[in-house]
Design a protein around this motif. Structure first.
Motif, PDB file in Angstrom:
ATOM      1  N   CYS A   1     -22.534  44.772  24.935  1.00 38.31           N
ATOM      2  CA  CYS A   1     -23.691  44.945  25.906  1.00 38.31           C
ATOM      3  C   CYS A   1     -23.756  43.714  26.968  1.00 38.31           C
ATOM      4  O   CYS A   1     -23.495  44.362  27.843  1.00 38.31           O
ATOM      5  N   CYS A   2     -22.783  42.348  26.077  1.00 43.22           N
ATOM      6  CA  CYS A   2     -22.772  41.694  27.001  1.00 43.22           C
ATOM      7  C   CYS A   2     -21.757  41.811  28.491  1.00 43.22           C
ATOM      8  O   CYS A   2     -21.869  42.343  30.074  1.00 43.22           O
ATOM      9  N   SER A   3     -20.558  42.862  27.616  1.00 42.67           N
ATOM     10  CA  SER A   3     -19.217  43.054  28.956  1.00 42.67           C
ATOM     11  C   SER A   3     -20.152  44.392  30.050  1.00 42.67           C
ATOM     12  O   SER A   3     -19.800  43.906  31.081  1.00 42.67           O
ATOM     13  N   GLY A   4     -21.301  44.644  29.493  1.00 47.24           N
ATOM     14  CA  GLY A   4     -21.729  46.478  29.662  1.00 47.24           C
ATOM     15  C   GLY A   4     -22.516  45.807  31.556  1.00 47.24           C
ATOM     16  O   GLY A   4     -22.686  46.168  32.388  1.00 47.24           O
ATOM     17  N   VAL A   5     -23.230  44.931  30.495  1.00 45.09           N
ATOM     18  CA  VAL A   5     -24.241  44.193  31.643  1.00 45.09           C
ATOM     19  C   VAL A   5     -23.794  43.423  32.570  1.00 45.09           C
ATOM     20  O   VAL A   5     -23.994  43.438  33.967  1.00 45.09           O
ATOM     21  N   ALA A   6     -22.520  42.601  32.193  1.00 44.13           N
ATOM     22  CA  ALA A   6     -21.655  41.890  33.694  1.00 44.13           C
ATOM     23  C   ALA A   6     -21.237  43.099  34.141  1.00 44.13           C
ATOM     24  O   ALA A   6     -21.333  42.948  35.244  1.00 44.13           O
ATOM     25  N   ILE A   7     -20.490  44.147  33.752  1.00 46.03           N
ATOM     26  CA  ILE A   7     -19.770  44.872  34.578  1.00 46.03           C
ATOM     27  C   ILE A   7     -21.191  46.245  35.470  1.00 46.03           C
ATOM     28  O   ILE A   7     -20.758  45.518  37.113  1.00 46.03           O
ATOM     29  N   GLU A   8     -22.000  46.117  35.365  1.00 49.91           N
ATOM     30  CA  GLU A   8     -23.355  46.678  36.484  1.00 49.91           C
ATOM     31  C   GLU A   8     -23.859  46.066  37.407  1.00 49.91           C
ATOM     32  O   GLU A   8     -24.165  45.966  38.206  1.00 49.91           O
ATOM     33  N   MET A   9     -24.070  44.133  36.388  1.00 55.15           N
ATOM     34  CA  MET A   9     -24.560  43.694  37.265  1.00 55.15           C
ATOM     35  C   MET A   9     -23.359  43.507  38.140  1.00 55.15           C
ATOM     36  O   MET A   9     -24.093  42.763  39.235  1.00 55.15           O
ATOM     37  N   ALA A  10     -22.086  42.820  38.125  1.00 53.58           N
ATOM     38  CA  ALA A  10     -20.964  42.540  39.212  1.00 53.58           C
ATOM     39  C   ALA A  10     -21.306  44.394  40.278  1.00 53.58           C
ATOM     40  O   ALA A  10     -21.033  43.896  41.606  1.00 53.58           O
ATOM     41  N   ALA A  11     -20.988  45.436  39.850  1.00 51.06           N
ATOM     42  CA  ALA A  11     -21.392  46.678  40.628  1.00 51.06           C
ATOM     43  C   ALA A  11     -21.950  46.222  41.626  1.00 51.06           C
ATOM     44  O   ALA A  11     -22.441  46.660  43.274  1.00 51.06           O
ATOM     45  N   THR A  12     -23.197  45.899  41.121  1.00 55.58           N
ATOM     46  CA  THR A  12     -24.504  46.376  41.573  1.00 55.58           C
ATOM     47  C   THR A  12     -24.646  45.451  43.043  1.00 55.58           C
ATOM     48  O   THR A  12     -25.114  45.193  44.462  1.00 55.58           O
ATOM     49  N   ALA A  13     -24.271  43.969  41.933  1.00 57.14           N
ATOM     50  CA  ALA A  13     -23.616  43.256  44.017  1.00 57.14           C
ATOM     51  C   ALA A  13     -22.891  43.315  45.125  1.00 57.14           C
ATOM     52  O   ALA A  13     -23.117  42.873  45.983  1.00 57.14           O
ATOM     53  N   VAL A  14     -21.539  43.561  44.529  1.00 57.56           N
ATOM     54  CA  VAL A  14     -20.594  44.288  44.979  1.00 57.56           C
ATOM     55  C   VAL A  14     -20.706  45.230  46.073  1.00 57.56           C
ATOM     56  O   VAL A  14     -20.756  44.866  47.444  1.00 57.56           O
ATOM     57  N   ALA A  15     -21.544  46.262  45.749  1.00 54.96           N
ATOM     58  CA  ALA A  15     -21.940  47.110  46.183  1.00 54.96           C
ATOM     59  C   ALA A  15     -22.945  46.744  47.825  1.00 54.96           C
ATOM     60  O   ALA A  15     -23.006  46.905  49.250  1.00 54.96           O
ATOM     61  N   TRP A  16     -23.925  45.762  47.188  1.00 55.92           N
ATOM     62  CA  TRP A  16     -24.903  45.996  48.067  1.00 55.92           C
ATOM     63  C   TRP A  16     -24.142  44.724  49.168  1.00 55.92           C
ATOM     64  O   TRP A  16     -23.961  44.753  50.600  1.00 55.92           O
ATOM     65  N   GLN A  17     -23.520  43.884  48.750  1.00 58.70           N
ATOM     66  CA  GLN A  17     -22.480  42.875  49.604  1.00 58.70           C
ATOM     67  C   GLN A  17     -21.737  43.024  50.442  1.00 58.70           C
ATOM     68  O   GLN A  17     -21.908  43.041  51.855  1.00 58.70           O
ATOM     69  N   LEU A  18     -21.548  44.367  50.104  1.00 58.60           N
ATOM     70  CA  LEU A  18     -19.820  45.127  51.038  1.00 58.60           C
ATOM     71  C   LEU A  18     -21.038  45.717  52.090  1.00 58.60           C
ATOM     72  O   LEU A  18     -20.435  45.534  53.828  1.00 58.60           O
ATOM     73  N   TYR A  19     -21.690  46.592  51.632  1.00 59.50           N
ATOM     74  CA  TYR A  19     -22.743  47.156  52.847  1.00 59.50           C
ATOM     75  C   TYR A  19     -23.555  46.169  53.797  1.00 59.50           C
ATOM     76  O   TYR A  19     -23.295  46.176  54.885  1.00 59.50           O
ATOM     77  N   ALA A  20     -23.558  45.253  53.658  1.00 58.06           N
ATOM     78  CA  ALA A  20     -24.832  44.156  54.080  1.00 58.06           C
ATOM     79  C   ALA A  20     -23.684  43.476  55.192  1.00 58.06           C
ATOM     80  O   ALA A  20     -23.687  43.412  56.441  1.00 58.06           O
ATOM     81  N   THR A  21     -21.947  43.537  54.293  1.00 56.92           N
ATOM     82  CA  THR A  21     -21.296  42.720  55.546  1.00 56.92           C
ATOM     83  C   THR A  21     -20.867  43.471  56.433  1.00 56.92           C
ATOM     84  O   THR A  21     -20.616  43.621  57.885  1.00 56.92           O
ATOM     85  N   THR A  22     -20.210  44.974  56.515  1.00 56.99           N
ATOM     86  CA  THR A  22     -19.021  45.970  57.083  1.00 56.99           C
ATOM     87  C   THR A  22     -19.780  47.190  57.882  1.00 56.99           C
ATOM     88  O   THR A  22     -20.132  47.394  58.899  1.00 56.99           O
ATOM     89  N   GLY A  23     -21.801  47.170  56.804  1.00 54.98           N
ATOM     90  CA  GLY A  23     -22.155  48.513  57.393  1.00 54.98           C
ATOM     91  C   GLY A  23     -21.827  49.406  57.479  1.00 54.98           C
ATOM     92  O   GLY A  23     -22.433  51.282  58.023  1.00 54.98           O
ATOM     93  N   ARG A  24     -20.646  49.709  56.609  1.00 56.51           N
ATOM     94  CA  ARG A  24     -20.302  51.633  56.462  1.00 56.51           C
ATOM     95  C   ARG A  24     -20.400  51.813  54.738  1.00 56.51           C
ATOM     96  O   ARG A  24     -19.894  51.678  54.111  1.00 56.51           O
ATOM     97  N   ALA A  25     -20.610  53.085  54.759  1.00 58.94           N
ATOM     98  CA  ALA A  25     -21.541  53.518  53.954  1.00 58.94           C
ATOM     99  C   ALA A  25     -19.753  53.797  53.267  1.00 58.94           C
ATOM    100  O   ALA A  25     -19.859  54.118  51.838  1.00 58.94           O
ATOM    101  N   SER A  26     -18.655  54.227  53.969  1.00 65.66           N
ATOM    102  CA  SER A  26     -17.581  54.554  52.981  1.00 65.66           C
ATOM    103  C   SER A  26     -16.570  53.875  53.042  1.00 65.66           C
ATOM    104  O   SER A  26     -15.796  53.469  51.965  1.00 65.66           O
ATOM    105  N   ASP A  27     -17.969  52.625  52.861  1.00 67.96           N
ATOM    106  CA  ASP A  27     -16.926  51.373  51.718  1.00 67.96           C
ATOM    107  C   ASP A  27     -17.459  51.574  50.759  1.00 67.96           C
ATOM    108  O   ASP A  27     -16.090  51.413  49.381  1.00 67.96           O
ATOM    109  N   LEU A  28     -18.255  52.484  50.741  1.00 66.74           N
ATOM    110  CA  LEU A  28     -19.137  52.202  48.951  1.00 66.74           C
ATOM    111  C   LEU A  28     -18.107  53.375  48.562  1.00 66.74           C
ATOM    112  O   LEU A  28     -18.097  52.904  47.302  1.00 66.74           O
ATOM    113  N   GLY A  29     -17.700  54.487  48.940  1.00 69.59           N
ATOM    114  CA  GLY A  29     -16.599  55.147  48.925  1.00 69.59           C
ATOM    115  C   GLY A  29     -15.134  54.359  48.164  1.00 69.59           C
ATOM    116  O   GLY A  29     -14.366  54.859  46.870  1.00 69.59           O
ATOM    117  N   LEU A  30     -14.640  54.014  48.635  1.00 68.73           N
ATOM    118  CA  LEU A  30     -13.811  53.136  48.519  1.00 68.73           C
ATOM    119  C   LEU A  30     -13.634  52.051  47.405  1.00 68.73           C
ATOM    120  O   LEU A  30     -12.755  51.544  46.903  1.00 68.73           O
TER     121      LEU A  30
END
Length: 412
Positions: free
Chosen positions: A22-51
């Motif tokens: 559970c700890c591992s899964g929650v950590a993975i999902e938390m980080a994935a959520t933050a990475v997606a928001w942060q990268l899109y806010a930084t670049t503004g390109r939806a294609s980066d989410l696919g990358l």
């Protein structure tokens, strides 16, 4: 041959494993959520989410077979601990970039790629551990509990990640790293029994032994391929943003409810199965639930009301949980402990491929014929796959219990 752990040790070990999982899964999902928001806010390109998805997926293709081989040759607890240490390094890098404000697209993708390597190493070892923690008679219940915990993490992780993101992405990465450390420590201290295969030089035949093992067992190849094609065709969840906006005319809150609905159904059914394990007419039940998955997909496509769509997705998640528990437990029971890492690696390739290609297939088909027809076609395709697999794998269809007739007679 390994002996079962004493009941008290098995119970404590399973609880510790589920907490670590559970700890591992929650950590993975938390980080994935933050990475997606942060990268899109930084670049503004939806294609980066696919990358981001590509950066996570490529390591699984490259490293999963060697990781499966290692899971059969070395202590799986140490492999999971090593993978969690690598994941912590990636999270530490993301924290440093966020704390200093030096966030770049290439840095984020490189660190995501490192976390993907950790996931490729961790996956086969983590998936193969449950049979070494519980007796064979308790494997179905333990598999259901593990699946329910995984679904809980898929609900809780994004919620926690989104809330903590209000304090900054660095906070999310720090908490995720802490949870990852807790997970690694718990796993390395598990009262685990494993039949290690001889440490002979790695050959191509040995590396692909999992492939040859699966090909020689119709029931295993049947359940793994059923999962591949059912998920590949029935990928309605990839189009949820389209349905939320253009079909159901709801906003971000409605989209969040739609994303949570399958996991809610899966958690509820998983907890039920952990209490009341399946032991009769396993083959018919599995195929029936895959068909229910397809019908729920069609029902979701035809719905124009939010509550009806939520109900269809809850049912979809529940049906998928039943079939997933049966498939997972059957593969684990049919596979000798010394082969579980390599077979688990092949299974993870099928699962990752079905999820990634399923989302791609749904998106491309929706762009061609529209979202509603695309999901209907996927649901009908799942029903067709169910009918074909029932015909092509009659032994799997007629299977009464998770254990083979030979194993059942030995326990009688």
């Amino acid at each position: 041959m390994i002996r079962d752990l004493p009941p008290q040790a098995a119970r404590q070990g399973l609880i510790a494993f589920l907490i670590a999982f559970c700890c591992s899964g929650v950590a993975i999902e938390m980080a994935a959520t933050a990475v997606a928001w942060q990268l899109y806010a930084t670049t503004g390109r939806a294609s980066d989410l696919g990358l981001i998805g590509l950066a996570r997926f490529l390591p699984s293709l490259i490293f999963v077979l060697p990781a499966g081989h290692m899971a059969d040759r070395y202590d799986r607890r140490l492999l999971v601990g090593t993978a969690q240490a690598i994941a912590c390094l990636a999270l530490a890098g993301l924290w440093a970039c966020s704390a200093t404000g030096a966030v770049s697209r290439l840095d984020v993708l490189a660190l995501v790629n490192i976390s993907g390597i950790a996931a490729a190493i961790r996956g086969p070892a983590f998936q193969s551990m449950v049979p070494g923690l519980v007796p064979a008679s308790g494997l179905a219940r333990a598999s259901a509990a593990s699946a329910a915990v995984n679904e809980f993490a898929s609900i809780a992780g994004p919620v926690f990640g989104g809330l903590l993101y209000l304090a900054g992405p660095a906070t999310v990465y720090a908490i995720a790293a802490l949870l990852t450390i807790v997970s690694g420590v718990l796993v390395t201290r598990l009262p685990y029994q494993q039949a290690l295969a001889p440490r002979i030089p790695v050959t191509r035949k040995d590396l692909f032994a999992g492939v040859h093992f699966i090909r020689a067992r119709p029931d295993i190849i049947g359940v793994i391929s059923l999962d591949l094609f059912a998920v590949l065709l029935g990928g309605a969840t990839a189009l949820l943003p389209v349905f939320a906006k253009d079909v159901l005319h709801t906003g971000p809150l409605g989209l969040g409810m739609l994303r949570m609905a399958p996991s809610i159904g899966a958690v509820a059914v998983g907890l039920w199965l952990a209490r009341y394990p399946l032991d009769k007419r396993i083959g018919h039940l599995m195929f029936g639930c895959v068909a229910g998955f397809g019908l729920s997909t069609i029902g979701f496509a035809l719905s124009t009301q939010l509550w009806m769509s939520l109900l269809a997705l809850v049912l979809l998640g529940g049906f998928d949980m039943v079939s997933m528990v049966i498939r997972s437990a059957l593969v684990q029971i049919e596979t000798p402990d010394a082969m579980r890492g390599r077979v688990g690696a092949i299974n993870s390739i099928f699962v990752n491929t079905s999820n990634q290609l399923g989302a791609f297939e749904s998106g491309m088909l929706a762009a061609w014929v529209g979202a509603v027809p695309a999901v209907i076609v996927g649901g009908v395709g799942t029903l067709l796959v169910t009918a074909l697999w029932m015909h092509w794998f009659p032994g799997l269809r007629r299977r009464q219990t998770l254990m083979s007739d030979t194993d059942a007679s030995l326990l009688a």
